[in-house]
Design a protein around this motif. Structure first.
Motif, PDB file in Angstrom:
ATOM      1  N   TYR A  85       0.853  -1.177   0.000  1.00 29.06           N
ATOM      2  CA  TYR A  85       0.000   0.000   0.000  1.00 29.06           C
ATOM      3  C   TYR A  85       0.897   1.238   0.000  1.00 29.06           C
ATOM      4  O   TYR A  85       1.907   1.271   0.707  1.00 29.06           O
ATOM      5  CB  TYR A  85      -0.894  -0.022   1.240  1.00 29.06           C
ATOM      6  CG  TYR A  85      -1.874   1.124   1.373  1.00 29.06           C
ATOM      7  CD1 TYR A  85      -2.743   1.467   0.335  1.00 29.06           C
ATOM      8  CD2 TYR A  85      -1.951   1.853   2.547  1.00 29.06           C
ATOM      9  CE1 TYR A  85      -3.646   2.502   0.481  1.00 29.06           C
ATOM     10  CE2 TYR A  85      -2.861   2.892   2.704  1.00 29.06           C
ATOM     11  CZ  TYR A  85      -3.706   3.211   1.658  1.00 29.06           C
ATOM     12  OH  TYR A  85      -4.607   4.241   1.796  1.00 29.06           O
ATOM     13  N   ALA A  86       0.551   2.226  -0.796  1.00 26.91           N
ATOM     14  CA  ALA A  86       1.392   3.421  -0.902  1.00 26.91           C
ATOM     15  C   ALA A  86       0.533   4.638  -1.207  1.00 26.91           C
ATOM     16  O   ALA A  86      -0.593   4.517  -1.684  1.00 26.91           O
ATOM     17  CB  ALA A  86       2.435   3.240  -2.006  1.00 26.91           C
ATOM     18  N   ALA A  87       1.102   5.800  -0.937  1.00 26.13           N
ATOM     19  CA  ALA A  87       0.476   7.044  -1.367  1.00 26.13           C
ATOM     20  C   ALA A  87       1.211   7.564  -2.597  1.00 26.13           C
ATOM     21  O   ALA A  87       2.391   7.274  -2.802  1.00 26.13           O
ATOM     22  CB  ALA A  87       0.533   8.074  -0.248  1.00 26.13           C
ATOM     23  N   ILE A  88       0.487   8.309  -3.410  1.00 21.33           N
ATOM     24  CA  ILE A  88       1.092   9.059  -4.508  1.00 21.33           C
ATOM     25  C   ILE A  88       0.941  10.525  -4.096  1.00 21.33           C
ATOM     26  O   ILE A  88      -0.181  10.986  -3.880  1.00 21.33           O
ATOM     27  CB  ILE A  88       0.374   8.790  -5.836  1.00 21.33           C
ATOM     28  CG1 ILE A  88       0.450   7.293  -6.185  1.00 21.33           C
ATOM     29  CG2 ILE A  88       0.960   9.645  -6.968  1.00 21.33           C
ATOM     30  CD1 ILE A  88      -0.476   6.870  -7.322  1.00 21.33           C
ATOM     31  N   THR A  89       2.061  11.203  -3.926  1.00 23.33           N
ATOM     32  CA  THR A  89       1.998  12.567  -3.385  1.00 23.33           C
ATOM     33  C   THR A  89       2.570  13.576  -4.374  1.00 23.33           C
ATOM     34  O   THR A  89       3.358  13.219  -5.253  1.00 23.33           O
ATOM     35  CB  THR A  89       2.785  12.664  -2.057  1.00 23.33           C
ATOM     36  OG1 THR A  89       4.092  12.139  -2.260  1.00 23.33           O
ATOM     37  CG2 THR A  89       2.093  11.895  -0.957  1.00 23.33           C
ATOM     38  N   ASP A  90       2.158  14.840  -4.200  1.00 23.26           N
ATOM     39  CA  ASP A  90       2.740  15.901  -5.027  1.00 23.26           C
ATOM     40  C   ASP A  90       3.982  16.473  -4.327  1.00 23.26           C
ATOM     41  O   ASP A  90       4.395  15.981  -3.275  1.00 23.26           O
ATOM     42  CB  ASP A  90       1.685  16.974  -5.358  1.00 23.26           C
ATOM     43  CG  ASP A  90       1.265  17.796  -4.156  1.00 23.26           C
ATOM     44  OD1 ASP A  90       1.893  17.678  -3.076  1.00 23.26           O
ATOM     45  OD2 ASP A  90       0.300  18.580  -4.285  1.00 23.26           O
ATOM     46  N   THR A 260       2.882   4.513   5.243  1.00 24.64           N
ATOM     47  CA  THR A 260       3.203   4.313   3.820  1.00 24.64           C
ATOM     48  C   THR A 260       4.359   5.202   3.366  1.00 24.64           C
ATOM     49  O   THR A 260       4.740   5.167   2.205  1.00 24.64           O
ATOM     50  CB  THR A 260       2.001   4.641   2.911  1.00 24.64           C
ATOM     51  OG1 THR A 260       1.736   6.054   2.975  1.00 24.64           O
ATOM     52  CG2 THR A 260       0.756   3.861   3.288  1.00 24.64           C
ATOM     53  N   VAL A 261       4.879   6.024   4.265  1.00 22.22           N
ATOM     54  CA  VAL A 261       5.917   6.987   3.874  1.00 22.22           C
ATOM     55  C   VAL A 261       7.295   6.452   4.271  1.00 22.22           C
ATOM     56  O   VAL A 261       7.595   6.328   5.466  1.00 22.22           O
ATOM     57  CB  VAL A 261       5.675   8.357   4.540  1.00 22.22           C
ATOM     58  CG1 VAL A 261       6.781   9.340   4.141  1.00 22.22           C
ATOM     59  CG2 VAL A 261       4.304   8.906   4.156  1.00 22.22           C
ATOM     60  N   ALA A 262       8.113   6.136   3.280  1.00 22.63           N
ATOM     61  CA  ALA A 262       9.477   5.679   3.534  1.00 22.63           C
ATOM     62  C   ALA A 262      10.412   6.849   3.263  1.00 22.63           C
ATOM     63  O   ALA A 262      10.799   7.085   2.105  1.00 22.63           O
ATOM     64  CB  ALA A 262       9.808   4.474   2.643  1.00 22.63           C
ATOM     65  N   LEU A 263      10.750   7.576   4.323  1.00 21.98           N
ATOM     66  CA  LEU A 263      11.548   8.801   4.143  1.00 21.98           C
ATOM     67  C   LEU A 263      12.981   8.501   3.719  1.00 21.98           C
ATOM     68  O   LEU A 263      13.691   9.408   3.266  1.00 21.98           O
ATOM     69  CB  LEU A 263      11.554   9.619   5.439  1.00 21.98           C
ATOM     70  CG  LEU A 263      10.233  10.317   5.788  1.00 21.98           C
ATOM     71  CD1 LEU A 263      10.331  11.009   7.147  1.00 21.98           C
ATOM     72  CD2 LEU A 263       9.836  11.332   4.712  1.00 21.98           C
TER      73      LEU A 263
END
Lengths: 365, 127
Positions: A85-90, A260-263
């Motif tokens: 699961y992931a986000a698509i971000t701007d 979901t955020v892999a910094l």
């Protein structure tokens, strides 16, 4: 613009489904009743036609790099048959979409299939092509939304049902694992991913074989209405309501999907999110239960007990499982602790509400 | 799909029905309306003694998926409400023309009913 129709529009119509426009598609909203369909998924098994979900196929020597830079999670963790699961971000770290990424068996190179929300497939496809070109990466990106139907078989008996009709050890799949299984002689990409908070499987099947496979699944058909009530109970986000790039821009941290955020990976929006992670968020998505009688709905104001407006209900319903009115909405973090008393303004009347821990019910997530 | 449309009562375009018995008008929503709404989970009704104008909003019926305003078929005083619906709103789905009734109005002008749709006219509207 004419609505897109799922491959099974006629079959659903014959079954007596009611339809609604969703993401540019004409989709079944209800087959029997939301309560019946909801209960089937919580207690037995139900099947959703989610062919309106997008399917974007990415392969090539730089497919991994492209996926890594356009999704928030760490794609390099995916072995063949894994999903994520992931986000698509701007650039500002705002959620454009949320998605599940599958790593398919490699063709000559790593190969991914990911599933953007209804109606966003074309924009997502263009985004991938545009960044591929800008970064000069070698990858092919195909929008296969019109080639594949997608079904979600959900509920505690989903595995037993599929075991009975699929060739291939689908019940050996762990959560977020996927593989091809043969149903009615057709290879179906079969993933044990949750859509409702219950155990379940997503099947991605060739459009031309959709009817045979739908018929073989043969359990309670469920529509978008039950999808909404099941997802709210499970605390799962509804795209376009709980986040929306235009009307409700939110970061993954605000929306409760910071996991979901892999910094430690480089992706569009990474630097903005690193700064937000450092400083902390001002608002957070919370679940609440209405204590007074009434039903919270999308768009209703959330206030303090002194009637100061502090947020808006993003999703709400009468929970069929709990038989209580529940909802989700963003509030300042100082009001986000479970047990906090708030109010929701239901048609001009302030109704008492209490912040609850989500998910509202036990799930397999 | 076909719906029950009893011809012993009149209908509003907004799907309420009105049945006059001994000078009192009982009000509910039609079979078609409850089917469109789906599972009814909440009904908000006025208090006994409230005065309603014809076609005024008198309450709200909520299903899991939708909210719908309710309109008075006739003007007058609310003389009874069906408070069983507070604990069993599903009666609206199960028996919309019977146990799922919502309120009774003592009409100011019995001729109000004449302006409403007949069963045939209502059937035509929802066809």
């Amino acid at each position: 613009m004419p609505l897109q129709t799922p491959p099974l529009r006629g079959i659903h119509d014959d079954r007596g489904a009611k339809f609604t426009e969703f993401g540019g598609w004409d989709m079944p909203v209800e087959f029997d009743s939301i309560r019946t369909e909801h209960a089937a998924v919580r207690e037995d098994v139900g099947v959703f036609d989610v062919s309106h979900m997008g399917q974007i196929h990415v392969t090539g020597p730089d497919a991994t790099a492209l996926m890594q830079r356009l999704t928030s999670n760490d794609i390099s963790r995916l072995a063949v048959g894994d999903s994520q699961y992931a986000a698509i971000t701007d650039e500002d770290g705002i959620i454009i979409d949320d998605t599940v990424v599958y790593r398919l068996p490699d063709e000559s190179h790593p190969t991914y299939l990911f599933v953007p929300n209804a109606g966003t497939d074309e924009a997502t496809h263009e985004r991938w092509l545009s960044y591929r070109n800008e970064w000069d990466l070698e990858a092919t990106v195909d929008n296969r939304t019109d080639e594949y139907a997608m079904f979600a078989v959900q509920g505690p008996n989903a595995a037993d049902l599929l075991e009975g009709i699929a060739e291939g050890p689908v019940t050996d799949l762990d959560r977020f694992e996927a593989q091809y299984a043969t149903i009615e002689g057709v290879d179906c990409w079969t993933a044990r991913t949750g859509y409702t908070g219950e155990d379940g499987f997503e099947l991605i099947v060739p459009w031309a074989a959709a009817a045979e496979i739908w018929t073989a699944i043969d359990c309670q058909p469920c529509g978008l209405g039950a999808r909404d009530t099941l997802r709210i109970e499970a605390g799962l986000l509804l795209a376009g309501q709980d986040f929306d790039l235009d009307s409700n821009p939110r970061t993954p941290y605000e929306a409760g999907i910071g996991f979901t955020v892999a910094l430690d990976t480089e992706f569009v929006g990474r630097d903005a999110l690193a700064a937000i992670e450092e400083s902390g968020v001002e608002e957070r998505l919370v679940g609440f239960q209405l204590i007074d009688r009434g039903v919270p709905r999308h768009g209703y104001d959330i206030t303090t007990t002194e009637s100061r407006v502090i947020g808006t209900v993003t999703s709400g319903t009468m929970s069929p499982t709990l038989e209580k009115p529940i909802g989700l909405g963003y509030v300042p973090v100082e009001y986000a602790e479970p047990g906090t008393t708030l109010q929701v303004v239901v048609r001009g009347q302030s109704k008492k509400a209490r912040v609850e821990t989500t998910p509202f019910i036990d799930t397999v997530q | 799909m076909s719906f029950d449309i009893p011809d012993d009562r009149r209908y509003l375009e907004s799907h309420e029905w009105a049945l006059e018995t001994d000078g009192v008008v009982r009000v509910g929503i039609s079979d078609f309306a409850q089917d469109e709404l789906g599972d009814v989970v909440f009904v908000e009704l006025p208090d006994e003694g409230d005065e309603l104008a014809q076609e005024a909003e008198f309450g709200v019926v909520e299903s899991i998926k939708a909210v719908s305003d309710l309109y008075a078929p006739v003007g007058g005083e609310v003389v009874a409400i069906n408070d069983e619906l507070f604990d069993a709103p599903e009666l609206v789905n199960e028996d919309p023309f019977g146990e799922g009734w919502m309120l009774e109005i003592d009409p100011d002008d019995p001729d109000d009913l004449e302006a409403l749709l007949s069963a045939d006219e209502y059937e035509e509207q929802i066809a």
